[in-house]
Enzyme design. Structure first.
Site, mmCIF file in Angstrom:
data_model
loop_
_atom_site.group_PDB
_atom_site.id
_atom_site.type_symbol
_atom_site.label_atom_id
_atom_site.label_comp_id
_atom_site.label_asym_id
_atom_site.label_seq_id
_atom_site.Cartn_x
_atom_site.Cartn_y
_atom_site.Cartn_z
ATOM 1 N N ASP A 1 0.856 -1.070 -0.011
ATOM 2 C CA ASP A 1 0.000 0.093 -0.166
ATOM 3 C C ASP A 1 0.846 1.286 0.002
ATOM 4 O O ASP A 1 1.585 1.461 1.104
ATOM 5 C CB ASP A 1 -1.001 -0.117 1.247
ATOM 6 C CG ASP A 1 -1.835 -1.086 1.280
ATOM 7 O OD1 ASP A 1 -2.031 -1.974 0.385
ATOM 8 O OD2 ASP A 1 -2.678 -1.320 2.407
ATOM 9 N N GLU B 1 -11.573 -1.130 1.510
ATOM 10 C CA GLU B 1 -10.410 -0.811 1.862
ATOM 11 C C GLU B 1 -9.544 0.686 1.303
ATOM 12 O O GLU B 1 -10.144 1.180 0.310
ATOM 13 C CB GLU B 1 -9.042 -1.787 1.509
ATOM 14 C CG GLU B 1 -9.396 -2.993 2.367
ATOM 15 C CD GLU B 1 -8.168 -3.990 2.161
ATOM 16 O OE1 GLU B 1 -7.356 -4.210 3.025
ATOM 17 O OE2 GLU B 1 -8.158 -4.683 0.902
#
Length: 432
Positions: free
Chosen positions: A67, A305
């Site tokens: 990420d 998410e």
């Protein structure tokens, strides 16, 4: 016409038979990603990511990277500091198994002058300073006074060690400064950390409430920004609807107008993903108030998410990422980027392209890349996850994928270009 929660805008759509409603950010109104919308998910050339080859460049041989997000202004624009582009990523030592990286995650930083060839600068925070037992994703904001405010997910118990069963998640903040010299970029500060939000059990499910159910829990991924409409500062995050897992019931607002014969499996009630929001209450970014979710995926999907936002041509585009395995029973969709459009920060968001799907992995490489992040220039960065090889094996990525470019027109999106690997250019410069 007065709308529930204090409407601030009312705009007719085609023929005046319906409206696009905008509410006060502090309203109780929550939009829904319905099962009916998810049933419309289809992949074609406009929303399928290009295939990543099994041979790809890696940014560093020191750490796995997943990420990732740029240093931004409060107005959500990637910002270069004195000529340096800066990005942040979850990292873990590259000598551990790729699948074990989540339990040893630390936020690292990278810097570049061409926004494409990146130098790894190491961990952002001093050792032992952060909350939790690992650091999960968030956002990092450069304010007008040159301060850097880092927001992250304090994952696991404090000093809990490597424990994949420890699902505790809280939102945290630390403040520091960025510096440049002849060698590149470095940071100071980030020694004092504050927990800024925990799930309350009413709006957002607590870990204890989730343990009554069979699936993954979330209270994470803070994305901090200033709303261009009211100029207040908010944070989006991923959560689950409050209440004990399994106590929810799928009703018409979650189901939507499904085709005749569609059966909602009983276990769909366990799937309660949402996009949460909280409002800043003080000047030093340490006091926040939880607000009702902007979007609920109850009975549709468990994971929304890394939610984030851009404002484009006067419309608010709300983005999230999700997995095939987190769709509720009776539904499916690819791992990838999903999006919704509204006329204000809290509004009756509509799924882009009818279904919400914006960019999905190709069917022959369903896990090839993930964690898409859309910038206001409509460039989308992500990381390479697991790429199939011609001999039936896989190669793990742990590095940034080719950047993709979108086109948006109202409630439609299209993939229009594939750009170089790891291309994350700034949109503005500091000093201003």
């Amino acid at each position: 016409m007065e709308l529930p929660g204090g409407s601030t805008t009312l705009q007719p759509r085609g023929g005046g038979s319906s409206v696009d409603a905008v509410f006060s950010p502090r309203s109780s109104y929550t939009a829904n990603w319905t099962r009916a919308a998810a049933l419309q998910i289809r992949q074609d050339a406009s929303n399928t990511k290009p295939r990543i080859p099994a041979e790809f460049p890696i940014m560093t041989d020191e750490v796995w990277i997943w990420d990732t997000w740029p240093l931004t202004t409060l107005d959500m624009e990637p910002v270069a500091y004195e000529g340096w582009n800066i990005i942040f990523a979850l990292t873990a030592p590259r000598d551990i198994f790729f699948g074990d990286r989540h339990w040893q995650a630390r936020i690292g930083y990278f810097y570049s002058q061409d926004a494409q060839n990146w130098t790894y600068g190491g961990d952002l925070f001093p050792a032992g300073s952060s909350f939790g037992s690992r650091e999960w994703a968030g956002s990092t904001v450069l304010t007008d006074d040159g301060e850097v405010h880092a927001f992250y997910t304090a994952s696991g118990r404090d000093n809990g060690g490597i424990d994949p069963s420890d699902a505790l998640q809280r939102l945290a903040h630390a403040e520091g400064r960025v510096h440049v010299d002849a060698d590149g970029v470095y940071f100071t500060g980030f020694e004092d950390h504050t927990i800024i939000a925990e799930a309350d059990g009413r709006l957002y499910q607590t870990l204890e409430q989730s343990e009554a159910g069979p699936i993954i829990y979330a209270f994470r991924d803070p994305f901090v920004f200033r709303d261009p409409t009211d100029r207040k500062i908010y944070a989006l995050f991923e959560g689950n609807n409050g209440g004990v897992a399994g106590s929810h019931r799928c009703d018409r607002k979650e189901i939507g107008r499904v085709p005749g014969g569609h059966v909602v499996p009983d276990d769909a009630r366990y799937y309660t993903g949402n996009i949460g929001i909280m409002e800043l209450r003080n000047a030093d970014f340490t006091s926040w108030r939880l607000l009702p979710p902007l979007l609920s995926a109850e009975c549709t999907n468990q994971q929304t998410e890394r939610p984030h936002l851009i404002v484009h041509e006067g419309k608010y585009y709300l983005w999230t990422i999700s997995h095939m395995f987190t769709f509720a029973p009776g539904l499916t969709g690819p791992d990838g980027l999903y999006g919704f459009v509204g006329h204000g920060l809290r509004s009756d968001y509509k799924p882009l392209n009818g279904s919400g799907l914006v960019l999905g992995n190709p069917p022959d490489a369903p896990l090839q890349n993930y964690s898409d992040y859309v910038m206001p220039n409509l460039l989308v960065e992500s990381f390479i996850d697991t790429v199939p090889t011609a001999d039936g094996g896989v190669v793990y990525g742990g590095t940034l994928a080719p950047t993709l470019e979108l086109e948006l027109e109202s409630d439609r999106s299209w993939l229009v270009d594939e750009l170089p690997y790891a291309y994350i250019p700034a949109m503005t410069m500091y000093p201003w």
